[in-house]
Design a protein around this motif. Structure first.
Motif, PDB file in Angstrom:
ATOM      1  N   LYS A 135       1.512   9.060  -6.217  1.00  0.00           N
ATOM      2  CA  LYS A 135       1.820  10.472  -5.970  1.00  0.00           C
ATOM      3  C   LYS A 135       2.871  10.976  -6.952  1.00  0.00           C
ATOM      4  N   THR A 136       3.898  10.168  -7.194  1.00  0.00           N
ATOM      5  CA  THR A 136       4.945  10.552  -8.135  1.00  0.00           C
ATOM      6  C   THR A 136       4.374  10.700  -9.545  1.00  0.00           C
ATOM      7  N   THR A 174       1.057   3.955  -3.038  1.00  0.00           N
ATOM      8  CA  THR A 174       0.718   5.343  -2.743  1.00  0.00           C
ATOM      9  C   THR A 174       1.822   6.276  -3.207  1.00  0.00           C
ATOM     10  N   ASN A 175       3.067   5.912  -2.927  1.00  0.00           N
ATOM     11  CA  ASN A 175       4.193   6.742  -3.361  1.00  0.00           C
ATOM     12  C   ASN A 175       4.306   6.794  -4.878  1.00  0.00           C
ATOM     13  N   GLU A 176       4.108   5.654  -5.543  1.00  0.00           N
ATOM     14  CA  GLU A 176       4.172   5.637  -7.009  1.00  0.00           C
ATOM     15  C   GLU A 176       3.060   6.477  -7.623  1.00  0.00           C
ATOM     16  N   LYS A 209       0.830  -1.202   0.000  1.00  0.00           N
ATOM     17  CA  LYS A 209       0.000   0.000   0.000  1.00  0.00           C
ATOM     18  C   LYS A 209       0.865   1.252   0.000  1.00  0.00           C
ATOM     19  N   GLU A 210       1.907   1.266   0.820  1.00  0.00           N
ATOM     20  CA  GLU A 210       2.798   2.424   0.880  1.00  0.00           C
ATOM     21  C   GLU A 210       3.527   2.627  -0.446  1.00  0.00           C
ATOM     22  N   LEU A 211       3.999   1.541  -1.044  1.00  0.00           N
ATOM     23  CA  LEU A 211       4.699   1.643  -2.329  1.00  0.00           C
ATOM     24  C   LEU A 211       3.772   2.178  -3.418  1.00  0.00           C
TER      25      LEU A 211
END
Length: 86
Positions: free
Chosen positions: A41-42, A37-39, A33-35
């Motif tokens: 956003k990027t 979310t970061n992808e 989930k964190e990965l």
């Protein structure tokens, strides 16, 4: 004793292993989930930057309209002058 049933220690051992597996699975889900979310956003930031780079600003729009308009007016004036004097 009947073989259809398990003893309490066996059950506790099985329960412990299942809890470990579920905890490991929850950790993987959280990390994924964190990965993601970061992808995401990027990707959104990159898309916004692409849109802003390709966007026509007000000053560019005015220049783009003004130059052809001035050339058109100039050519009309030249055409009128040529028609009058020749």
């Amino acid at each position: 004793m009947n073989n259809d049933y398990i003893t309490r220690p066996e059950f506790n051992q099985l329960e412990s292993r299942m809890n470990d597996r579920f905890n490991h699975l929850e950790d993987k889900i959280t990390l994924t989930k964190e990965l993601l979310t970061n992808e995401i956003k990027t990707a959104v930031i990159e898309l916004k930057n692409e849109i802003n780079e390709g966007k026509v600003t007000e000053s560019r729009f005015k220049k783009g309209i003004a130059i052809p308009s001035i050339l058109s007016v100039f050519s009309i004036i030249v055409s009128i002058l040529l028609a009058i004097f020749f």
